[in-house]
Design a protein around this motif. Structure first.
Motif, PDB file in Angstrom:
ATOM      1  N   LEU A 173      33.364   4.627   3.090  1.00 18.37           N
ATOM      2  CA  LEU A 173      32.954   5.418   1.937  1.00 18.37           C
ATOM      3  C   LEU A 173      33.740   5.066   0.678  1.00 18.37           C
ATOM      4  O   LEU A 173      34.939   4.803   0.717  1.00 18.37           O
ATOM      5  CB  LEU A 173      33.121   6.913   2.224  1.00 18.37           C
ATOM      6  N   PHE A 174      33.034   5.097  -0.438  1.00 22.32           N
ATOM      7  CA  PHE A 174      33.627   4.966  -1.772  1.00 22.32           C
ATOM      8  C   PHE A 174      33.767   6.381  -2.312  1.00 22.32           C
ATOM      9  O   PHE A 174      32.778   7.070  -2.553  1.00 22.32           O
ATOM     10  CB  PHE A 174      32.715   4.107  -2.644  1.00 22.32           C
ATOM     11  N   TYR A 222      29.427  17.455  -7.979  1.00 19.28           N
ATOM     12  CA  TYR A 222      30.497  17.121  -7.035  1.00 19.28           C
ATOM     13  C   TYR A 222      30.134  17.594  -5.633  1.00 19.28           C
ATOM     14  O   TYR A 222      29.525  18.651  -5.443  1.00 19.28           O
ATOM     15  CB  TYR A 222      31.821  17.736  -7.472  1.00 19.28           C
ATOM     16  N   ASP A 223      30.544  16.807  -4.644  1.00 17.54           N
ATOM     17  CA  ASP A 223      30.256  17.146  -3.254  1.00 17.54           C
ATOM     18  C   ASP A 223      31.269  18.126  -2.689  1.00 17.54           C
ATOM     19  O   ASP A 223      30.931  18.967  -1.852  1.00 17.54           O
ATOM     20  CB  ASP A 223      30.253  15.875  -2.400  1.00 17.54           C
ATOM     21  N   LEU A 224      32.514  18.014  -3.129  1.00 19.75           N
ATOM     22  CA  LEU A 224      33.571  18.921  -2.706  1.00 19.75           C
ATOM     23  C   LEU A 224      34.327  19.413  -3.932  1.00 19.75           C
ATOM     24  O   LEU A 224      34.658  18.621  -4.815  1.00 19.75           O
ATOM     25  CB  LEU A 224      34.575  18.216  -1.784  1.00 19.75           C
ATOM     26  N   GLU A 225      34.597  20.698  -3.980  1.00 20.62           N
ATOM     27  CA  GLU A 225      35.411  21.275  -5.043  1.00 20.62           C
ATOM     28  C   GLU A 225      36.463  22.149  -4.372  1.00 20.62           C
ATOM     29  O   GLU A 225      36.126  23.117  -3.682  1.00 20.62           O
ATOM     30  CB  GLU A 225      34.550  22.098  -6.003  1.00 20.62           C
ATOM     31  N   ASP A 245      29.967   7.423  -2.843  1.00 20.76           N
ATOM     32  CA  ASP A 245      29.422   8.082  -1.647  1.00 20.76           C
ATOM     33  C   ASP A 245      29.822   9.540  -1.577  1.00 20.76           C
ATOM     34  O   ASP A 245      29.086  10.367  -1.033  1.00 20.76           O
ATOM     35  CB  ASP A 245      29.928   7.370  -0.382  1.00 20.76           C
ATOM     36  N   MET A 246      30.999   9.875  -2.106  1.00 20.11           N
ATOM     37  CA  MET A 246      31.469  11.254  -2.081  1.00 20.11           C
ATOM     38  C   MET A 246      32.329  11.496  -3.311  1.00 20.11           C
ATOM     39  O   MET A 246      33.262  10.741  -3.589  1.00 20.11           O
ATOM     40  CB  MET A 246      32.279  11.529  -0.809  1.00 20.11           C
ATOM     41  N   ARG A 247      32.003  12.567  -4.052  1.00 29.79           N
ATOM     42  CA  ARG A 247      32.726  12.888  -5.276  1.00 29.79           C
ATOM     43  C   ARG A 247      33.463  14.207  -5.091  1.00 29.79           C
ATOM     44  O   ARG A 247      32.868  15.220  -4.711  1.00 29.79           O
ATOM     45  CB  ARG A 247      31.753  12.964  -6.456  1.00 29.79           C
TER      46      ARG A 247
END
Length: 203
Positions: free
Chosen positions: A15-16, A162-165, A111-113
């Motif tokens: 993953l990036f 965003y995917d995770l905060e 891939d995931m922010r």
């Protein structure tokens, strides 16, 4: 650019990731641990900005003030980060890009922010041993937000894509790492029904 060592159990992933947040949010700590675990390099926009300040024999506050007057500094930094994102976005190898605008600059290549934050008083405590003062941190945050809006019509407060905060004040450093690690290891592209699209920006 930081590289991995063998001090942390490996995370098997290609993953990036992008990691973003305000000063004192814990991004550097998380990125260092993730880079170790993922066996990959990471690039920090903050480090590049500090290098620009050193190259010009200026303090961070002085460079920030100059960036307010002339968009050349910000655009040069953002172009460099966007080029890095373009390169790693097609590499199919693990990589971490960390900066306030990393999620925007990487766009759909990431891939995931991840966005990290914490209450301001907590973040101030975390940076009290740095050369940057509380006043400088506040000036930088306000200044950057204004420049992002002016240059790219970006509202840095918009975190909808965003995917995770994560509020890093709620967990220990290990706890934050464990949360992100779980998200990475549980990610299955076959079950992914789609990330929120990131508006493209012309740097």
């Amino acid at each position: 650019m930081a590289t991995a060592d063998s001090s942390t159990d490996r995370i098997d992933t290609t993953l990036f990731l992008t990691v973003s947040g305000p000063p004192g949010c814990g991004a550097t700590t998380l990125c260092e641990r993730l880079a170790d675990a993922m066996g990959c390099p990471y690039v920090s926009g903050g480090d590049i900005f500090r290098e620009l300040a050193e190259d010009r024999d200026m303090s961070l506050n002085q460079l920030t003030a100059k960036a307010d007057e002339d968009d050349e500094i910000d655009r040069a930094l953002d172009q460099r980060l966007q080029q890095i994102a373009e390169k790693w976005g097609t590499a199919n190898k693990p990589f971490i890009l960390e900066s306030r605008l990393a999620g925007w600059l990487a766009g759909d290549r990431a891939d995931m922010r991840i966005w990290l934050d914490a209450p301001k008083e907590v973040r101030l405590d975390r940076i009290e041993d740095r050369t940057e003062t509380e006043a400088e941190m506040r000036v930088r945050e306000v200044s950057e937000a204004g420049r992002y809006q002016s240059y790219y019509e970006i509202d840095i407060a918009d975190r909808s894509f965003y995917d995770l905060e994560i509020n890093t004040a709620r967990w220990s450093k290990q706890g934050v790492f464990t949360l992100v690690r779980a998200a990475i290891e549980e990610y299955d592209p076959e079950l992914d029904e789609g990330a929120f699209r990131t508006p493209s920006i012309d740097v």
